[in-house]
Design a protein around this motif. Structure first.
Motif, PDB file in Angstrom:
ATOM      1  N   UNK A  37      53.439  45.380  27.301  1.00  0.00           N
ATOM      2  CA  UNK A  37      52.097  44.861  27.584  1.00  0.00           C
ATOM      3  C   UNK A  37      52.142  43.901  28.767  1.00  0.00           C
ATOM      4  N   UNK A  38      53.149  43.039  28.810  1.00  0.00           N
ATOM      5  CA  UNK A  38      53.266  42.109  29.937  1.00  0.00           C
ATOM      6  C   UNK A  38      53.452  42.853  31.257  1.00  0.00           C
ATOM      7  N   UNK A  45      46.689  45.407  35.369  1.00  0.00           N
ATOM      8  CA  UNK A  45      45.606  44.456  35.165  1.00  0.00           C
ATOM      9  C   UNK A  45      45.416  43.535  36.354  1.00  0.00           C
ATOM     10  N   UNK A  46      46.503  42.891  36.756  1.00  0.00           N
ATOM     11  CA  UNK A  46      46.434  41.937  37.857  1.00  0.00           C
ATOM     12  C   UNK A  46      46.577  42.629  39.211  1.00  0.00           C
ATOM     13  N   UNK A  47      47.549  43.522  39.321  1.00  0.00           N
ATOM     14  CA  UNK A  47      47.825  44.167  40.601  1.00  0.00           C
ATOM     15  C   UNK A  47      46.659  44.974  41.134  1.00  0.00           C
ATOM     16  N   UNK A  48      46.025  45.745  40.275  1.00  0.00           N
ATOM     17  CA  UNK A  48      44.888  46.550  40.728  1.00  0.00           C
ATOM     18  C   UNK A  48      43.651  45.699  40.997  1.00  0.00           C
ATOM     19  N   UNK A  49      43.498  44.594  40.254  1.00  0.00           N
ATOM     20  CA  UNK A  49      42.379  43.690  40.547  1.00  0.00           C
ATOM     21  C   UNK A  49      42.534  43.051  41.922  1.00  0.00           C
ATOM     22  N   UNK A  50      43.746  42.642  42.264  1.00  0.00           N
ATOM     23  CA  UNK A  50      43.993  42.051  43.581  1.00  0.00           C
ATOM     24  C   UNK A  50      43.831  43.105  44.671  1.00  0.00           C
ATOM     25  N   UNK A  62      39.638  34.934  40.851  1.00  0.00           N
ATOM     26  CA  UNK A  62      39.133  35.329  39.534  1.00  0.00           C
ATOM     27  C   UNK A  62      40.150  36.220  38.815  1.00  0.00           C
ATOM     28  N   UNK A  63      40.796  37.133  39.547  1.00  0.00           N
ATOM     29  CA  UNK A  63      41.809  38.001  38.945  1.00  0.00           C
ATOM     30  C   UNK A  63      43.016  37.187  38.491  1.00  0.00           C
ATOM     31  N   UNK A  64      43.401  36.198  39.282  1.00  0.00           N
ATOM     32  CA  UNK A  64      44.543  35.353  38.918  1.00  0.00           C
ATOM     33  C   UNK A  64      44.242  34.543  37.663  1.00  0.00           C
ATOM     34  N   UNK A  65      43.057  33.959  37.596  1.00  0.00           N
ATOM     35  CA  UNK A  65      42.680  33.182  36.412  1.00  0.00           C
ATOM     36  C   UNK A  65      42.568  34.065  35.173  1.00  0.00           C
ATOM     37  N   UNK A  66      42.046  35.273  35.343  1.00  0.00           N
ATOM     38  CA  UNK A  66      41.938  36.191  34.205  1.00  0.00           C
ATOM     39  C   UNK A  66      43.321  36.591  33.700  1.00  0.00           C
ATOM     40  N   UNK A  68      46.108  34.830  33.998  1.00  0.00           N
ATOM     41  CA  UNK A  68      46.701  33.673  33.335  1.00  0.00           C
ATOM     42  C   UNK A  68      46.118  33.513  31.931  1.00  0.00           C
ATOM     43  N   UNK A  69      44.851  33.780  31.763  1.00  0.00           N
ATOM     44  CA  UNK A  69      44.232  33.704  30.442  1.00  0.00           C
ATOM     45  C   UNK A  69      44.785  34.746  29.491  1.00  0.00           C
ATOM     46  N   UNK A  70      45.007  35.971  29.982  1.00  0.00           N
ATOM     47  CA  UNK A  70      45.568  37.024  29.134  1.00  0.00           C
ATOM     48  C   UNK A  70      47.000  36.701  28.731  1.00  0.00           C
ATOM     49  N   UNK A  71      47.788  36.168  29.650  1.00  0.00           N
ATOM     50  CA  UNK A  71      49.174  35.802  29.317  1.00  0.00           C
ATOM     51  C   UNK A  71      49.187  34.639  28.334  1.00  0.00           C
ATOM     52  N   UNK A  72      48.278  33.697  28.500  1.00  0.00           N
ATOM     53  CA  UNK A  72      48.198  32.564  27.565  1.00  0.00           C
ATOM     54  C   UNK A  72      47.828  33.054  26.161  1.00  0.00           C
TER      55      UNK A  72
END
Length: 132
Positions: A37-38, A45-50, A62-66, A68-72
């Motif tokens: 999942x990570x 999740x992050x790579x395609x958003x960026x 916004x993608x970076x914050x999202x 970080x929220x998912x990892x948290x």
């Protein structure tokens, strides 16, 4: 006189250790699922958003914050499962979840450090002299 059977003892989860077979049968798939999942979240999740942001700073933030929220959220879930496994005395499950928690914590720390480094306030002149 009749003998009465003793009252059945209530079994508490921490009263005896979980069998190694059941422990490993739970620890290995959960470990692989959480690590996968990570990796998938970082790549897709992050790579395609960026990639989809195409350089737009607000969308990248916004993608970076999202992310970080998912990892948290994953970190909290992994720690809760590790505590439950510790209560049930499942040693391999606790070990696997602590490893995933360390990995997720490292990713979260690196992402937060990167975020703070890229969003520093501008440096102002501290002393009042001719050079400032």
């Amino acid at each position: 006189m009749t003998d009465t059977p003793p009252a059945p003892r209530r079994r508490r989860p921490w009263s005896r250790r979980t069998s190694p077979g059941a422990d490993l049968a739970l620890a290995v798939p959960l470990f692989l699922l959480e690590v996968a999942w990570l990796v998938v979240d970082c790549l897709y999740g992050y790579g395609l958003d960026v990639w989809a942001a195409q350089g737009d700073k607000a969308e990248v933030d916004a993608a970076t914050l999202a992310q970080m929220g998912r990892v948290r959220t994953l970190l909290i879930a992994v720690l809760v499962v590790a505590v439950l496994a510790a209560v049930f005395r499942a040693r391999w499950t606790v070990t696997a979840h602590v490893l995933v928690a360390l990995l997720a914590g490292g990713l979260l720390t690196a992402a937060q450090h990167d975020w703070q480094r890229s969003h520093r306030p501008p440096v102002r002149c501290v002393r009042y002299s001719a050079n400032c």
